[in-house]
Design a protein around this motif. Sequence first.
Motif, PDB file in Angstrom:
ATOM      1  N   ASN A 195     -83.783  37.131-119.064  1.00  0.00           N
ATOM      2  CA  ASN A 195     -83.735  36.754-120.465  1.00  0.00           C
ATOM      3  C   ASN A 195     -85.039  36.099-120.905  1.00  0.00           C
ATOM      4  O   ASN A 195     -85.715  35.439-120.119  1.00  0.00           O
ATOM      5  N   PRO A 247     -83.130  47.718-128.338  1.00  0.00           N
ATOM      6  CA  PRO A 247     -83.085  47.171-126.980  1.00  0.00           C
ATOM      7  C   PRO A 247     -82.446  45.787-126.963  1.00  0.00           C
ATOM      8  O   PRO A 247     -82.317  45.130-128.004  1.00  0.00           O
ATOM      9  N   GLU A 248     -82.074  45.338-125.771  1.00  0.00           N
ATOM     10  CA  GLU A 248     -81.653  43.958-125.620  1.00  0.00           C
ATOM     11  C   GLU A 248     -82.827  43.054-126.013  1.00  0.00           C
ATOM     12  O   GLU A 248     -83.983  43.350-125.683  1.00  0.00           O
ATOM     13  N   THR A 295     -84.678  40.890-124.983  1.00  0.00           N
ATOM     14  CA  THR A 295     -85.208  40.207-123.804  1.00  0.00           C
ATOM     15  C   THR A 295     -86.537  40.837-123.426  1.00  0.00           C
ATOM     16  O   THR A 295     -86.890  41.929-123.901  1.00  0.00           O
ATOM     17  N   GLY A 329     -85.718  44.125-121.845  1.00  0.00           N
ATOM     18  CA  GLY A 329     -85.264  45.116-122.821  1.00  0.00           C
ATOM     19  C   GLY A 329     -86.410  45.730-123.599  1.00  0.00           C
ATOM     20  O   GLY A 329     -86.487  46.967-123.764  1.00  0.00           O
ATOM     21  N   HIS A 330     -87.335  44.901-124.069  1.00  0.00           N
ATOM     22  CA  HIS A 330     -88.445  45.425-124.872  1.00  0.00           C
ATOM     23  C   HIS A 330     -89.478  46.146-124.004  1.00  0.00           C
ATOM     24  O   HIS A 330     -90.117  47.096-124.463  1.00  0.00           O
TER      25      HIS A 330
END
Length: 521
Positions: A2, A71-72, A74, A77-78
């Motif tokens: 995260n 994306p998430e 995070t 994610g990115h």
Amino acid sequence: MNAEPQHQFSGPVSVFHDRRLPERATPAGYAALIGAYALAVPLPARLAAIGEKHRVFEAEAWRLFTPRHAPEPTLEGHLVFALKYEGLDLAVLRRLFLATGPEAIAQFVRAKPTSAYARRLWFLYEWLLGKRLDLADADRGSYVPVVDPEQQFATEGVLSQRHRVRDNLPGTPDFCPLVFKTERLQAFVARGLKEQALQAVAAVPKDVLARAAAFLLLKDSKSSYAIEGERAPQDRIQRWGRAIGEAGQKPLDLDELLRLQRIVIEDARFVRMGLRTEGGFVGEHDRDTMAPLPDHISARHDDLAVLMNGLIAFAGGTAGSLDPVIAAAVLAFGFVYVHPFEDGNGRLHRYLIHHVLAERGFNPPGVVFPVSAVMFDRIADYKAVLESYSARMLPLVAWEPTAKSNVHVLNDTLDFYRYFDATPHAEFLFECVARTIDEDLPREADFLRRHDLFRAEATAIVDMPDRLLDLLFRFLQQNDGSLSKRARDNEFAALRPEELLALEASYRRLFDGEAVSSGSQ
């Protein structure tokens, strides 16, 4: 993995770093990472964002994705989104890795050891920073390419067993611009311009081809000086033309570049030869204060050793695995952005195009494509291509003026010169090369063929020395096929009226009354 609290990812925005979005949307991929980690990097030419519509579309400098692509929010994610949809931006990734530190990437790999994205990022971290992560060698997962060959041009690559990836990056950590596989570039590659050029010259008689090639070579040399705003004497133009004609015959190294600089700069009394030992810029000076007004700031002189090693390694290594025109664009435009010398950079930048094309056998034997002449004809487009990257880089270079009205760079800019998107440069160079094959070479060969026919017909009409015959042709050429009254009353007063009419008729028939423009004669 995260995001840390101090690295919050943005919500919907209308403007990102002074770049307006086509509608309110949430930055994603590289845009999100640049924003969250406050990365001081040139923005990618096209950024990504998540819009509200259920279709993917491009507008201006943005590509908007649908909510299902989001994306998430995070780091992981990115990063995965960027690699999946945006390809590699090595400058952004290197600055991001410095900002995140090693543990954030190591955690991603430990959590998903077989993930292709995790292993690619693991390799890129160690490749870009030259530091090993605290991870054991990978023992699972299929080998995957570091560069997605569907997105960007890459080499065949070599296997990295530690990461279980194929290192297909088209360069070294010291110099590795990348080129996207746009529709235009793939169409140019598919055309087979090398084979088309060979077919074009095969239909031209050898003696005509030799003369056409000599003219085009001289035209390229003259244009290369003209681009720099110089009117060089004929002997310097011819000397530089001979150097261009020999391009590709010697391996490229620093000594060879210094030799070429000495050819370009014959009078070195006011120029320091060799690599710069201070800053440099392209632009003007304020007329009142002499303060620098840069359009482009050259690489720091402290970084030249690294950058030149990278350029030379590229020229002698991975350039051979790329399409010749793409390799020439990467090398030549990379060189001119670095601007390693105090003077002569522009002509050497264009020489490097000839070097790569000749070394790779792209040119038909004995023929030099006059790319400098096309660039001079398209000077506004040429400048726009140069500025396509330098304008995005310039605001990120912190500098102060020196006592010599030069610039002194205050921040670390090395990454800006070794990692950039060379896609527009490759597209422009392909356009220039294609024009020389489609238009310039056939036009010059046809001109010489018709010129030879005129000389033969003129000789049958009247017997005169070659010198006068050439002068007659030039006068007819300048006056749309008619001999002026001044020429009739002076140099050609001895011509009979019927001879004059026959000569004018021959010229007009062969050249269709057109105003032929050529420097062959």
